[in-house]
Design a protein around this motif. Sequence first.
Motif, short mmCIF file in Angstrom:
data_model
loop_
_atom_site.label_atom_id
_atom_site.label_comp_id
_atom_site.label_asym_id
_atom_site.label_seq_id
_atom_site.Cartn_x
_atom_site.Cartn_y
_atom_site.Cartn_z
N LEU A 1 -32.27 1.30 29.21
CA LEU A 1 -33.35 1.15 28.74
C LEU A 1 -33.55 1.04 27.30
CD1 LEU A 1 -35.48 3.97 30.72
CD2 LEU A 1 -35.52 1.80 31.12
N ALA A 2 -32.59 1.40 26.61
CA ALA A 2 -32.40 1.08 25.08
C ALA A 2 -31.92 -0.30 24.63
CB ALA A 2 -31.44 2.16 24.56
N ASP A 3 -31.43 -0.90 25.62
CA ASP A 3 -31.09 -2.46 25.30
C ASP A 3 -32.39 -3.37 25.25
OD1 ASP A 3 -30.03 -5.18 25.50
OD2 ASP A 3 -28.34 -4.40 26.61
N PRO A 4 -32.76 -4.01 24.35
CA PRO A 4 -33.84 -4.87 24.21
C PRO A 4 -33.84 -5.96 25.35
CG PRO A 4 -32.55 -5.11 22.24
CD PRO A 4 -31.92 -3.98 23.01
N ARG A 5 -32.51 -6.20 25.78
CA ARG A 5 -32.42 -7.48 26.68
C ARG A 5 -32.69 -6.94 28.27
NH1 ARG A 5 -26.03 -8.57 25.21
NH2 ARG A 5 -26.20 -6.32 25.76
N THR A 6 -32.71 -5.86 28.39
CA THR A 6 -32.97 -5.27 29.77
C THR A 6 -34.25 -5.79 30.25
OG1 THR A 6 -32.06 -2.92 29.50
CG2 THR A 6 -33.36 -3.02 31.02
N GLU B 1 -41.67 -7.13 34.34
CA GLU B 1 -40.93 -8.31 34.05
C GLU B 1 -40.65 -8.99 35.35
OE1 GLU B 1 -39.70 -8.92 29.58
OE2 GLU B 1 -38.84 -7.81 30.99
N HIS C 1 -28.83 -6.39 31.20
CA HIS C 1 -28.29 -7.76 30.91
C HIS C 1 -26.73 -7.54 31.26
CE1 HIS C 1 -26.77 -10.88 28.34
NE2 HIS C 1 -27.98 -11.40 28.55
N SER D 1 -37.50 -5.40 32.30
CA SER D 1 -38.44 -4.11 32.81
C SER D 1 -39.09 -4.50 34.16
CB SER D 1 -39.68 -4.17 31.81
OG SER D 1 -40.59 -5.02 31.81
#
Length: 204
Positions: free
Chosen positions: A162-167, A172, A147, A169
């Motif tokens: 990878l730990a950021d939920p906004r990343t 996607e 993000h 994938s």
Amino acid sequence: MSRAALVVIDVQESFRQRPIWAYGSNPDIVGQVDRLVDAARARGDLVVWVLHAEPGTGGVFDPANGHVRLIEGLSAAPGEPTLVKTSHNSFTTTNLQQVLTAAGVREITVCGIRTEQCVETTARVGSDLGYQVTFVTDATMTFPIPHRDLPATATATPEEILADPRTLSNEEIVTRTEYVLAGRFATIRTVAELTGVTPAGARG
């Protein structure tokens, strides 16, 4: 003269120098591109290789550091042009259009790294220039996109990204690219559809 060309974009050693390489979407990118190249050569299509360079930056895309070269396992055959670009698309800063025009090409197939960046942008520009474009998603590769607000995005580790939920994938990114290209800028095809060969272990 050939009416069709395969344009292989940025499948270069530069990307393997980045830690995020281990998290790429397509571990068999070299094999998939090689299958397309073999099929194109067998048909007598033109194969064009494109590399990305950022001279003077000191990074992995700076030619001075030796990574702006085709990734191990791929090589241009005699007579196949290798172009070096400094823009995201493969046309603006090269003579690609001149090369294609001289060869009588009106149809291009694009593959390479990264799916949503240089390959997608080349497909869009190619379409706008009047080429019939085929986008081979499973012969492209991409990486998770952080993000814009992730602290220190430029220096973030793969684990932080990878730990950021906004990343965004890989899945996607690939899905989005296919949605925005299909029916507008390109026809989406697979390596198997274009070569008649399904890679070992691939799902149908």
